[in-house]
Design an enzyme around this catalytic site. Structure first.
Site, mmCIF file in Angstrom:
data_model
loop_
_atom_site.group_PDB
_atom_site.id
_atom_site.type_symbol
_atom_site.label_atom_id
_atom_site.label_comp_id
_atom_site.label_asym_id
_atom_site.label_seq_id
_atom_site.Cartn_x
_atom_site.Cartn_y
_atom_site.Cartn_z
ATOM 1 N N HIS A 131 0.867 -1.176 0.000
ATOM 2 C CA HIS A 131 0.000 0.000 0.000
ATOM 3 C C HIS A 131 0.909 1.235 0.000
ATOM 4 O O HIS A 131 2.029 1.176 0.514
ATOM 5 C CB HIS A 131 -0.828 -0.055 1.295
ATOM 6 C CG HIS A 131 -1.874 0.991 1.437
ATOM 7 N ND1 HIS A 131 -1.606 2.278 1.824
ATOM 8 C CD2 HIS A 131 -3.213 0.931 1.250
ATOM 9 C CE1 HIS A 131 -2.735 2.968 1.880
ATOM 10 N NE2 HIS A 131 -3.730 2.173 1.532
ATOM 11 N N LYS A 234 -10.443 -0.983 10.724
ATOM 12 C CA LYS A 234 -10.679 -2.160 9.871
ATOM 13 C C LYS A 234 -11.033 -3.384 10.725
ATOM 14 O O LYS A 234 -11.387 -4.427 10.209
ATOM 15 C CB LYS A 234 -9.444 -2.462 9.017
ATOM 16 C CG LYS A 234 -9.139 -1.355 8.001
ATOM 17 C CD LYS A 234 -8.027 -1.771 7.081
ATOM 18 C CE LYS A 234 -7.297 -0.630 6.432
ATOM 19 N NZ LYS A 234 -8.007 -0.015 5.321
ATOM 20 N N CYS A 372 -4.844 2.466 -3.641
ATOM 21 C CA CYS A 372 -3.603 2.988 -3.044
ATOM 22 C C CYS A 372 -2.438 2.015 -3.242
ATOM 23 O O CYS A 372 -1.574 1.863 -2.364
ATOM 24 C CB CYS A 372 -3.771 3.300 -1.556
ATOM 25 S SG CYS A 372 -5.019 4.520 -1.222
HETATM 26 N N1 C6P Z 1 -6.308 0.370 2.915
HETATM 27 C C1 C6P Z 1 -8.177 0.033 1.396
HETATM 28 O O1 C6P Z 1 -9.256 0.338 0.900
HETATM 29 P P1 C6P Z 1 -4.929 3.630 7.260
HETATM 30 O O2 C6P Z 1 -5.524 4.481 6.179
HETATM 31 O O3 C6P Z 1 -3.730 4.259 7.905
HETATM 32 O O4 C6P Z 1 -5.936 3.136 8.250
HETATM 33 O O5 C6P Z 1 -4.413 2.288 6.528
HETATM 34 C C2 C6P Z 1 -3.520 2.356 5.454
HETATM 35 C C3 C6P Z 1 -3.272 1.007 4.893
HETATM 36 C C4 C6P Z 1 -2.019 0.449 5.017
HETATM 37 N N2 C6P Z 1 -1.743 -0.788 4.600
HETATM 38 C C5 C6P Z 1 -2.690 -1.563 4.021
HETATM 39 C C6 C6P Z 1 -2.346 -2.948 3.598
HETATM 40 C C7 C6P Z 1 -3.988 -1.051 3.856
HETATM 41 O O6 C6P Z 1 -4.919 -1.820 3.281
HETATM 42 C C8 C6P Z 1 -4.285 0.265 4.274
HETATM 43 C C9 C6P Z 1 -5.629 0.871 4.038
HETATM 44 C C10 C6P Z 1 -7.669 0.797 2.594
HETATM 45 O O7 C6P Z 1 -7.510 -0.890 0.960
HETATM 46 C C11 C6P Z 1 -7.815 2.275 2.426
HETATM 47 S S1 C6P Z 1 -6.722 2.926 1.210
#
Ligand code: C6P
Length: 414
Positions: A131, A234, A372
């Protein structure tokens, strides 16, 4: 006497669904079919109520007041930390740092570890399925220190190429940072084995657990992870709250990330000394309600049980894979042998965005785009995918609606 080992009974999905108030609303005049839990899961009443109650009955700042209310808030906040410690089986509660989420946890390690331990010529090893949150912070610290980013390639199936991983590990590698489960492909990476290989060369490993924490039991001691990060939102918890686990000796060796209140021991204009763990990394008033909400989410997940969650989600994944594969022209991107309940797909001749927009009109929420993970999309030479992700509250009936919706959209668009 021999004990008969009982198979865990299945989840009571109706009961679970009734815990999630949002699932009873309509979207575009249809009952909502929420298939975007990988982006953020819905919240059960237990989590919502725990935070309301805190604000109604317990709110005061933590670690600051001698009065009873502040003590109560502090106790609830620190109890939440211990609950996270147990949730991921950390040795000490001081190894649990509250952050704003996975992104902040990775930025903290990249900046803090990087400033202390990276220099010109060193290498940071990540993978092609990361990501952006596990790419950009490392690029930033590489720019500042002169270290270089190296990337483990991904196979056509969407698995890490392990021979390349072993080849890329060297005495120049100063840290490995990889995702436990890919948010875009669903691939479950062999992180325990990867950590073992890195440790053979004394290289620490950060695991991005954003997509793993909601689906499987995390045991940081069993993995032997040096750092493990995830987001509460999540795992059925609140937004704005996350966890950085770090082994005590690494956290002690790293400089603070943010400066301010709470993270100090003494301040004079000449010199500041820093607080002990975990407070050294928690500058400013923390998200107290967020920590309490995360504890309620952990209690909720543990009351259901990881075995049952995994069994239910595996069933949804296999059912959805079979259903979607029956649609002519549909291609699943990411067919790893070991997968979590995430399916990315494309239909020949249909733009993912158009497909997502039609599904929305049918009350079905999926994510479309690059998720992302732009370098991963480049690897597969695609602009993006449609992604359906499943959680404890999803049902086979919802997957039937998804498959019917995709077929309807394809008929309209082609
Ligand atoms: N992925 C998705 O729709 P945050 O935004 O900090 O809570 O998480 C970031 C993040 C980091 N690593 C992985 C593997 C992720 O999946 C995510 C968040 C979401 O896939 C929002 S972009």
């Amino acid at each position: 006497m021999n004990q008969i080992k009982e198979r865990p009974t299945k989840l009571d999905i109706d009961k679970i669904r009734s815990d999630f108030p949002l699932l009873s609303r309509q979207m575009n005049k249809k009952p909502i079919v929420f298939l975007d839990s990988a982006a953020s899961s819905q919240k059960p009443n237990q989590v919502i109520k725990s935070m309301d109650e805190y604000y109604e009955k317990q709110h005061a700042n933590v670690h600051r007041g001698v009065y009873q209310l502040s003590q109560e808030a502090t106790d609830a906040f620190e109890e939440a930390r211990r609950s996270v410690q147990k949730f991921i089986n950390a040795v000490e509660d001081k190894e649990i740092i509250f952050t704003r989420g996975t992104t902040e946890g990775i930025n903290l390690v990249a900046s803090s570890y990087g400033r202390k331990f990276l220099k010109e010529g060193d290498e940071v090893l990540i993978s092609a399925m990361e990501h952006h949150s596990n790419i950009v912070p490392w690029q930033m610290i590489c720019e500042q220190t002169g270290a270089r980013l190296k990337v483990i390639p991904v196979s056509e199936k969407g698995e890490l190429v392990m021979e390349e991983y072993e080849r890329l590990l060297s005495e120049r590698t100063k840290i490995v940072a990889v995702t436990h489960i890919s948010n875009a492909l669903g691939t479950i990476n062999p992180v325990k084995e990867m950590i073992k290989k890195a440790h053979a060369l004394n290289i620490p490993v950060l695991i991005d657990g954003a997509q793993a924490a909601p689906h499987q039991k995390i045991d940081v001691q069993e993995l032997d992870a040096d750092f493990y990060v995830f987001s509460a939102h999540k795992v059925y918890g609140p937004t704005g709250m996350g966890i950085l686990y770090g082994k005590e000796h690494w956290l002690n060796a790293m400089p603070p990330y943010h400066g301010g209140g709470e993270m100090i021991k003494t301040v004079t204009f000449e010199k500041t000394t820093y607080n002990e763990l975990p407070f050294k990394f928690e500058a400013g008033t923390p998200d107290i309600a967020g920590a309490i909400g995360l504890k309620a989410a952990i209690d909720y997940v543990e009351a259901i049980g990881h075995d049952k969650i995994q069994e239910h989600e595996a069933e949804l994944l296999s059912y959805a894979t079979n259903k979607l594969q029956d649609i002519a022209g549909l291609k699943i991107i990411g067919t790893a042998t070991n997968k979590a309940s995430v399916i990315s797909f494309l239909v020949e001749g249909v733009h993912p965005y158009d497909l997502g927009a039609i599904l929305d009109k049918l009350g079905i929420a999926v994510r479309t785009g690059h998720h992302c993970t732009q370098p991963l999309m480049d690897r597969f030479e695609i602009p993006g995918t449609v992604r359906a992700s499943f959680a404890i509250y999803n049902t086979k009936e919802e997957i039937d609606k998804l498959a019917a919706g995709v077929q309807k959209a394809v008929n309209m668009l082609i």
